[in-house]
Design a protein around this motif. Structure first.
Motif, PDB file in Angstrom:
ATOM      1  N   ALA A  99       0.818  -1.531   0.190  1.00 23.18           N
ATOM      2  CA  ALA A  99       0.115  -0.239   0.001  1.00 23.18           C
ATOM      3  C   ALA A  99       0.783   1.214   0.120  1.00 23.18           C
ATOM      4  N   ILE A 100       0.626   2.221  -0.751  1.00 16.48           N
ATOM      5  CA  ILE A 100       0.976   3.615  -0.811  1.00 16.48           C
ATOM      6  C   ILE A 100      -0.194   4.470  -0.325  1.00 16.48           C
ATOM      7  N   VAL A 101      -0.152   5.248   0.635  1.00 16.55           N
ATOM      8  CA  VAL A 101      -1.303   6.206   1.343  1.00 16.55           C
ATOM      9  C   VAL A 101      -0.540   7.538   0.814  1.00 16.55           C
ATOM     10  N   LEU A 102      -1.838   8.277   0.316  1.00 15.16           N
ATOM     11  CA  LEU A 102      -1.274   9.792   0.062  1.00 15.16           C
ATOM     12  C   LEU A 102      -2.387  10.677   0.398  1.00 15.16           C
ATOM     13  N   SER A 103      -1.938  11.905   0.800  1.00 19.73           N
ATOM     14  CA  SER A 103      -2.869  12.916   1.311  1.00 19.73           C
ATOM     15  C   SER A 103      -2.656  14.338   0.805  1.00 19.73           C
ATOM     16  N   ASN A 104      -3.505  15.232   0.587  1.00 20.22           N
ATOM     17  CA  ASN A 104      -2.921  16.503   0.134  1.00 20.22           C
ATOM     18  C   ASN A 104      -3.647  17.433   1.115  1.00 20.22           C
ATOM     19  N   GLY A 105      -4.289  16.880   2.442  1.00 13.20           N
ATOM     20  CA  GLY A 105      -4.782  17.608   3.449  1.00 13.20           C
ATOM     21  C   GLY A 105      -6.324  17.657   3.113  1.00 13.20           C
ATOM     22  N   THR A 106      -6.850  17.494   1.747  1.00 13.93           N
ATOM     23  CA  THR A 106      -8.366  17.543   1.407  1.00 13.93           C
ATOM     24  C   THR A 106      -8.739  16.109   1.063  1.00 13.93           C
ATOM     25  N   THR A 107      -7.996  15.411   0.427  1.00 13.98           N
ATOM     26  CA  THR A 107      -8.172  14.024  -0.008  1.00 13.98           C
ATOM     27  C   THR A 107      -7.088  13.162   0.332  1.00 13.98           C
ATOM     28  N   THR A 108      -7.661  11.949   0.842  1.00 12.88           N
ATOM     29  CA  THR A 108      -6.630  10.923   1.188  1.00 12.88           C
ATOM     30  C   THR A 108      -7.004   9.558   0.279  1.00 12.88           C
ATOM     31  N   VAL A 109      -5.912   8.748  -0.338  1.00 13.33           N
ATOM     32  CA  VAL A 109      -5.864   7.845  -1.295  1.00 13.33           C
ATOM     33  C   VAL A 109      -5.143   6.731  -0.629  1.00 13.33           C
ATOM     34  N   ALA A 110      -5.459   5.313  -0.652  1.00 20.09           N
ATOM     35  CA  ALA A 110      -4.676   4.403  -0.806  1.00 20.09           C
ATOM     36  C   ALA A 110      -4.422   3.616  -1.767  1.00 20.09           C
ATOM     37  N   VAL A 111      -3.219   3.551  -2.774  1.00 19.60           N
ATOM     38  CA  VAL A 111      -3.101   2.590  -3.622  1.00 19.60           C
ATOM     39  C   VAL A 111      -2.626   1.249  -2.917  1.00 19.60           C
ATOM     40  N   VAL A 112      -3.378   0.387  -3.624  1.00 19.22           N
ATOM     41  CA  VAL A 112      -3.299  -1.130  -2.877  1.00 19.22           C
ATOM     42  C   VAL A 112      -2.831  -2.015  -3.907  1.00 19.22           C
ATOM     43  N   GLY A 113      -1.652  -2.708  -3.940  1.00 24.10           N
ATOM     44  CA  GLY A 113      -1.272  -3.696  -5.027  1.00 24.10           C
ATOM     45  C   GLY A 113      -1.038  -5.049  -4.376  1.00 24.10           C
ATOM     46  N   LEU A 114      -1.752  -6.064  -4.948  1.00 25.01           N
ATOM     47  CA  LEU A 114      -2.012  -7.455  -4.368  1.00 25.01           C
ATOM     48  C   LEU A 114      -1.062  -8.316  -5.264  1.00 25.01           C
ATOM     49  N   ASP A 115      -0.207  -9.076  -4.647  1.00 19.42           N
ATOM     50  CA  ASP A 115       0.512 -10.201  -5.493  1.00 19.42           C
ATOM     51  C   ASP A 115      -0.498 -11.191  -5.777  1.00 19.42           C
ATOM     52  N   LEU A 116      -1.530 -11.141  -6.271  1.00 18.02           N
ATOM     53  CA  LEU A 116      -2.509 -12.302  -6.668  1.00 18.02           C
ATOM     54  C   LEU A 116      -2.962 -12.262  -8.184  1.00 18.02           C
ATOM     55  N   LEU A 117      -3.464 -13.221  -8.744  1.00 16.03           N
ATOM     56  CA  LEU A 117      -4.189 -13.314 -10.086  1.00 16.03           C
ATOM     57  C   LEU A 117      -4.954 -12.026 -10.474  1.00 16.03           C
ATOM     58  N   ILE A 118      -6.070 -11.644  -9.641  1.00 12.01           N
ATOM     59  CA  ILE A 118      -6.721 -10.390  -9.649  1.00 12.01           C
ATOM     60  C   ILE A 118      -6.953  -9.912  -8.247  1.00 12.01           C
ATOM     61  N   THR A 119      -7.698  -8.733  -8.085  1.00 15.37           N
ATOM     62  CA  THR A 119      -8.405  -8.343  -6.920  1.00 15.37           C
ATOM     63  C   THR A 119      -9.598  -9.035  -6.709  1.00 15.37           C
ATOM     64  N   PRO A 120      -9.651 -10.127  -5.609  1.00 19.19           N
ATOM     65  CA  PRO A 120     -10.923 -10.887  -5.615  1.00 19.19           C
ATOM     66  C   PRO A 120     -12.153 -10.214  -5.229  1.00 19.19           C
ATOM     67  N   PRO A 121     -13.300 -10.261  -6.047  1.00 22.93           N
ATOM     68  CA  PRO A 121     -14.559  -9.516  -5.755  1.00 22.93           C
ATOM     69  C   PRO A 121     -14.800  -9.856  -4.183  1.00 22.93           C
ATOM     70  N   THR A 122     -14.769 -11.139  -3.540  1.00 22.32           N
ATOM     71  CA  THR A 122     -14.910 -11.401  -2.318  1.00 22.32           C
ATOM     72  C   THR A 122     -14.013 -10.418  -1.371  1.00 22.32           C
ATOM     73  N   VAL A 123     -12.819 -10.310  -1.734  1.00 17.53           N
ATOM     74  CA  VAL A 123     -12.034  -9.068  -0.941  1.00 17.53           C
ATOM     75  C   VAL A 123     -12.550  -7.781  -1.206  1.00 17.53           C
ATOM     76  N   THR A 124     -12.922  -7.420  -2.137  1.00 17.11           N
ATOM     77  CA  THR A 124     -13.530  -6.244  -2.417  1.00 17.11           C
ATOM     78  C   THR A 124     -14.739  -5.923  -1.269  1.00 17.11           C
ATOM     79  N   GLU A 125     -15.532  -6.710  -1.495  1.00 15.89           N
ATOM     80  CA  GLU A 125     -17.032  -6.776  -0.675  1.00 15.89           C
ATOM     81  C   GLU A 125     -16.343  -6.532   0.841  1.00 15.89           C
ATOM     82  N   ALA A 126     -15.582  -7.394   1.131  1.00 20.91           N
ATOM     83  CA  ALA A 126     -15.045  -7.455   2.595  1.00 20.91           C
ATOM     84  C   ALA A 126     -14.294  -6.153   2.943  1.00 20.91           C
ATOM     85  N   LEU A 127     -13.576  -5.514   2.082  1.00 22.26           N
ATOM     86  CA  LEU A 127     -13.092  -4.289   2.475  1.00 22.26           C
ATOM     87  C   LEU A 127     -13.862  -3.315   2.418  1.00 22.26           C
ATOM     88  N   LYS A 128     -15.139  -3.259   1.723  1.00 27.83           N
ATOM     89  CA  LYS A 128     -16.337  -2.176   1.772  1.00 27.83           C
ATOM     90  C   LYS A 128     -16.721  -2.175   2.963  1.00 27.83           C
TER      91      LYS A 128
END
Length: 451
Positions: A99-128
């Protein structure tokens, strides 16, 4: 005679059953132009309603971290093909959530890279559900994966999930989700002012178009793109994208847990070019790697080495500067009914597709960091389609990185002119019907213009 009559009745009953099943399970392909479909109008309305990004209050700050998510036990292999969920037994590479987390005081973003085939939709639902634990929401997350076909599986329920990633195990979904949240937490603790810079280098000679086996094709996007973040301490991070499929491990060689060439590349970059590196698969739809070597391990080492050599020549030339521009847009995608074709121009009806795969929401993501824009897609997105977006980005004065596997997964999106080609990419893995190439491009252009 009585036996014959019983047999004939049984056969007749079976035929009637098969005909009824086909009648309720199959339908002809709907070739209505996408601009005339309700899903298009709905998505276009959502695009128009996206809020304009807010100006930053301060120069960018960033932090980065990785978490080892390698299971302490063997799991199915996530990787399609002949693997079919075969368990790995040897850890060739540890598997990480980065993960790389960035912020400019207004917006915060996390760029997440997984060492997987895809980002599993089941993981996406859990993260939400769980992202509030780290003070974020899905609209703050930009995700991608390395697309290794020899990584952890077991994260997809259903028959299609079994074919892609082996038998489902909810513990694996929890492990991946926990790893993402831990990486974000650790990255948040390391945040400091950063300067940013971008460059790219060509590696078109290292990929080929797999659809080319069925006829002429257009140019692929073969650039290696690099976004550099530099702290005052000298620590640096590289966000790297490239469009070569991570399939150097032969499909029958499922004994190993491996990050394939992206893992070897990231390890070398972290030794020579940056303190931290994240690889996101680019527009890999239909792009295969041109490998050299007599074994899988040699191919991986040689391929990663060829990319690393070009990157190592490029990184010292990257000029970094302070910037406060940071924005992330999330566009929920409407889609045509599921259209996996099974017989000629006949496709599976939605109820059957959802029963064997599941029904997962999908988004397009657009992330702007300074003068660089990342467009994230929920699919294996075509390298040809990505190449066609580059002139607009140049006209707008921004650097463009198109990535795949941003959280949902809808199969392959390839140029519409290839829809009827008899190839794996255009038939077996085209799950949502015709005209998606033009549809995706239109919405991605819309997001690019919004930023």
């Amino acid at each position: 005679m009585k036996f014959v009559r019983i047999l004939l009745k049984a056969l007749l009953g079976l035929i009637v059953f098969i005909l009824l099943f086909l009648a309720i399970s199959l339908a002809p392909v709907d070739e209505t132009p996408y601009q005339q479909m309700p899903y298009y109008r709905q998505t276009k309305q959502r695009l128009a309603q996206l809020r304009e990004p807010k100006a930053g209050q301060a120069p960018l700050r960033a932090g980065w971290a990785k978490t080892n998510i390698t299971p302490p036990y063997t799991t199915p292999t996530g990787g399609y093909g002949v693997r079919r969920g075969k368990h790995w037994h040897i850890v060739s590479d540890s598997i990480y959530a980065r993960a790389i987390v960035l912020s400019n005081g207004t917006t915060t973003v996390a760029v997440v890279g997984l060492d997987l085939l895809i980002t599993p939709p089941t993981v996406t639902e859990a993260l939400k559900k769980r992202l509030p634990e780290v003070g974020l929401h899905w609209e703050n997350i930009y995700m991608g994966a390395i697309h290794s076909h020899n990584s952890i599986g077991g994260w997809a329920p259903g028959l299609v999930g079994q074919l892609i990633a082996g038998g489902y195990d909810e513990k694996i979904v929890t492990r991946i989700t926990d790893g993402v949240l831990t990486a974000i937490r650790q990255a948040q603790r390391t945040m400091a002012p950063v300067q940013i810079g971008f460059s790219q280098t060509d590696a078109s000679d290292l990929i080929y178009n797999r659809i080319g086996n069925a006829g002429p094709t257009g140019p692929l996007d073969g650039a290696v793109r690099l976004l550099k973040l530099q702290k005052p301490t000298g620590e640096s991070a590289l966000l790297c994208s490239f469009a070569g499929h991570a399939t150097l491990f032969d499909g029958s060689n499922g004994d190993y847990l491996s990050r394939d060439y992206p893992g070897s590349l990231v390890d070398r970059l972290e030794k020579k070019s940056a303190s931290f590196a994240v690889f996101l698969a680019g527009a890999v739809g239909s792009t295969g790697p041109k490998a050299t070597g007599s074994t899988d391990f040699q191919e991986i080492r040689n391929y990663a080495g060829a990319l690393a050599t070009r990157i190592e020549r490029t990184v010292p030339q990257i000029q970094t500067h302070s910037d406060s521009t940071l924005a992330l847009l999330t566009l929920p995608l409407g889609l045509r009914e599921p259209h996996p074709r099974v017989i000629g121009n006949w496709r599976v009806r939605p109820w059957l597709f959802y029963a064997i795969y599941g029904d997962y929401p999908s988004d397009l993501k657009a992330l702007r960091i300074g003068q660089t824009v990342l467009l994230g897609t929920p699919c294996d997105f075509s390298g040809e389609l990505a190449a066609e977006l580059n002139p607009l980005a140049t006209k707008k004065g921004v650097n463009l990185m198109v990535t795949s596997f941003d959280g949902g997964y809808i199969g392959y999106v390839t140029p519409d002119r290839y829809y009827n080609r008899q190839t794996y990419e255009t038939r077996d893995m085209n799950w949502f019907g015709p005209y998606n190439g033009a549809y995706f491009q239109e919405m991605m252009v819309g997001l690019l213009k919004k930023l």
